[in-house]
Design a protein around this motif. Structure first.
Motif, PDB file in Angstrom:
ATOM      1  N   LEU A  54      31.247  -2.981  -0.511  1.00 19.88           N
ATOM      2  CA  LEU A  54      31.364  -4.348   0.006  1.00 19.88           C
ATOM      3  C   LEU A  54      32.381  -4.391   1.140  1.00 19.88           C
ATOM      4  CD1 LEU A  54      31.373  -6.374  -3.309  1.00 19.88           C
ATOM      5  CD2 LEU A  54      29.570  -6.309  -1.601  1.00 19.88           C
ATOM      6  N   LYS A  55      32.053  -5.177   2.160  1.00 15.27           N
ATOM      7  CA  LYS A  55      32.968  -5.309   3.289  1.00 15.27           C
ATOM      8  C   LYS A  55      32.969  -6.756   3.759  1.00 15.27           C
ATOM      9  CE  LYS A  55      29.477  -3.740   6.596  1.00 15.27           C
ATOM     10  NZ  LYS A  55      28.387  -3.735   5.630  1.00 15.27           N
ATOM     11  N   LYS A  56      33.946  -7.081   4.557  1.00 16.65           N
ATOM     12  CA  LYS A  56      34.100  -8.430   5.070  1.00 16.65           C
ATOM     13  C   LYS A  56      32.857  -8.812   5.885  1.00 16.65           C
ATOM     14  CE  LYS A  56      37.239 -11.292   7.750  1.00 16.65           C
ATOM     15  NZ  LYS A  56      38.503 -11.351   8.470  1.00 16.65           N
ATOM     16  N   GLY A  57      32.352 -10.017   5.625  1.00 15.50           N
ATOM     17  CA  GLY A  57      31.194 -10.513   6.355  1.00 15.50           C
ATOM     18  C   GLY A  57      29.879 -10.372   5.616  1.00 15.50           C
ATOM     19  N   ASP A  58      29.838  -9.610   4.526  1.00 15.54           N
ATOM     20  CA  ASP A  58      28.607  -9.474   3.746  1.00 15.54           C
ATOM     21  C   ASP A  58      28.300 -10.790   3.039  1.00 15.54           C
ATOM     22  OD1 ASP A  58      28.312  -6.860   4.469  1.00 15.54           O
ATOM     23  OD2 ASP A  58      28.994  -6.028   2.555  1.00 15.54           O
ATOM     24  N   ARG A  59      27.030 -11.179   3.075  1.00 13.56           N
ATOM     25  CA  ARG A  59      26.589 -12.382   2.369  1.00 13.56           C
ATOM     26  C   ARG A  59      26.073 -11.956   1.003  1.00 13.56           C
ATOM     27  NH1 ARG A  59      22.597 -15.443   6.199  1.00 13.56           N
ATOM     28  NH2 ARG A  59      22.544 -16.773   4.360  1.00 13.56           N
ATOM     29  N   VAL A  60      26.626 -12.547  -0.055  1.00 12.01           N
ATOM     30  CA  VAL A  60      26.298 -12.145  -1.419  1.00 12.01           C
ATOM     31  C   VAL A  60      26.044 -13.373  -2.286  1.00 12.01           C
ATOM     32  CG1 VAL A  60      27.600  -9.982  -1.338  1.00 12.01           C
ATOM     33  CG2 VAL A  60      28.740 -12.061  -2.063  1.00 12.01           C
ATOM     34  N   VAL A  61      25.501 -13.112  -3.468  1.00 11.47           N
ATOM     35  CA  VAL A  61      25.338 -14.148  -4.483  1.00 11.47           C
ATOM     36  C   VAL A  61      25.943 -13.617  -5.783  1.00 11.47           C
ATOM     37  CG1 VAL A  61      23.038 -13.382  -5.195  1.00 11.47           C
ATOM     38  CG2 VAL A  61      23.705 -15.743  -5.581  1.00 11.47           C
ATOM     39  N   THR A  62      26.603 -14.508  -6.518  1.00 10.09           N
ATOM     40  CA  THR A  62      27.224 -14.124  -7.779  1.00 10.09           C
ATOM     41  C   THR A  62      26.234 -14.293  -8.920  1.00 10.09           C
ATOM     42  OG1 THR A  62      28.073 -16.325  -8.274  1.00 10.09           O
ATOM     43  CG2 THR A  62      29.484 -14.885  -6.947  1.00 10.09           C
ATOM     44  N   ALA A  63      26.603 -13.803 -10.088  1.00 13.42           N
ATOM     45  CA  ALA A  63      25.753 -13.946 -11.268  1.00 13.42           C
ATOM     46  C   ALA A  63      25.584 -15.413 -11.638  1.00 13.42           C
ATOM     47  CB  ALA A  63      26.355 -13.170 -12.437  1.00 13.42           C
ATOM     48  N   GLY A  64      26.532 -16.257 -11.255  1.00 13.56           N
ATOM     49  CA  GLY A  64      26.459 -17.679 -11.534  1.00 13.56           C
ATOM     50  C   GLY A  64      25.656 -18.451 -10.506  1.00 13.56           C
ATOM     51  N   GLY A  65      25.159 -17.778  -9.460  1.00 14.66           N
ATOM     52  CA  GLY A  65      24.332 -18.435  -8.461  1.00 14.66           C
ATOM     53  C   GLY A  65      25.098 -18.988  -7.278  1.00 14.66           C
ATOM     54  N   ILE A  66      26.326 -18.575  -7.070  1.00 16.18           N
ATOM     55  CA  ILE A  66      27.130 -19.050  -5.944  1.00 16.18           C
ATOM     56  C   ILE A  66      26.894 -18.131  -4.757  1.00 16.18           C
ATOM     57  CG2 ILE A  66      29.459 -19.484  -5.090  1.00 16.18           C
ATOM     58  CD1 ILE A  66      30.253 -19.993  -8.028  1.00 16.18           C
ATOM     59  N   PHE A  67      26.420 -18.714  -3.645  1.00 20.57           N
ATOM     60  CA  PHE A  67      26.218 -17.962  -2.413  1.00 20.57           C
ATOM     61  C   PHE A  67      27.484 -18.033  -1.588  1.00 20.57           C
ATOM     62  CE2 PHE A  67      21.970 -18.760  -3.758  1.00 20.57           C
ATOM     63  CZ  PHE A  67      21.224 -17.708  -3.273  1.00 20.57           C
ATOM     64  N   GLY A  68      27.848 -16.932  -0.965  1.00 15.57           N
ATOM     65  CA  GLY A  68      29.031 -16.935  -0.129  1.00 15.57           C
ATOM     66  C   GLY A  68      29.098 -15.704   0.749  1.00 15.57           C
ATOM     67  N   THR A  69      30.087 -15.718   1.643  1.00 14.79           N
ATOM     68  CA  THR A  69      30.345 -14.604   2.546  1.00 14.79           C
ATOM     69  C   THR A  69      31.684 -14.001   2.158  1.00 14.79           C
ATOM     70  OG1 THR A  69      29.184 -15.786   4.283  1.00 14.79           O
ATOM     71  CG2 THR A  69      30.548 -13.936   4.951  1.00 14.79           C
ATOM     72  N   ILE A  70      31.756 -12.702   2.104  1.00 17.14           N
ATOM     73  CA  ILE A  70      33.001 -12.045   1.700  1.00 17.14           C
ATOM     74  C   ILE A  70      34.048 -12.233   2.793  1.00 17.14           C
ATOM     75  CG2 ILE A  70      34.083  -9.837   1.190  1.00 17.14           C
ATOM     76  CD1 ILE A  70      31.572  -9.041  -0.224  1.00 17.14           C
ATOM     77  N   ALA A  71      35.177 -12.818   2.410  1.00 15.30           N
ATOM     78  CA  ALA A  71      36.277 -13.030   3.340  1.00 15.30           C
ATOM     79  C   ALA A  71      37.312 -11.918   3.233  1.00 15.30           C
ATOM     80  CB  ALA A  71      36.933 -14.385   3.076  1.00 15.30           C
TER      81      ALA A  71
END
Length: 114
Positions: A54-71
């Motif tokens: 994982l690196k900064k800027g990757d767009r991911v989703v958590t097991a709980g369904g939260i979408f976000g970008t790695i800061a």
């Protein structure tokens, strides 16, 4: 009673044919290994590799369904910081990250324009 006793009793109850029973048991274990255990291990290794890279800027989703970008992501830390919105950042465990949407189209969050 352990499994060996059960196998030995089954062989003596059949009146012979012990080799066919043992062969059948080995075949069942081989099928279980190739269709269940091996693919699961492969999937676990892929997830470990994904979380490790994982690196900064990757767009991911958590097991709980939260979408976000790695800061923030430290390779040695079990925690990453996700940017969910412009000024919203949350810390989550790397183990809860499920998918990478950096290269594919991820569903967009609904806009707050109403």
């Amino acid at each position: 009673m352990n499994i060996l006793n059960i196998i030995l009793q089954a062989q003596t109850a059949q009146g012979g044919g012990g080799f066919s029973f043992i062969f059948m048991m080995l075949a069942v274990f081989a099928v279980m290994y190739f269709f269940m255990i091996r693919p699961q291990r492969k999937q676990q290794k892929e997830m470990e590799q994904f979380r490790k890279n994982l690196k900064k800027g990757d767009r991911v989703v958590t097991a709980g369904g939260i979408f976000g970008t790695i800061a923030e992501a430290n390779p040695d830390s079990p925690i990453v910081t996700l940017r969910v919105d412009t000024d919203v950042r949350i810390k989550v465990a790397k183990a809860s990250l499920q998918k990478d949407f950096s290269e594919t189209d991820a569903p967009e969050a609904p806009s707050a324009k109403q």
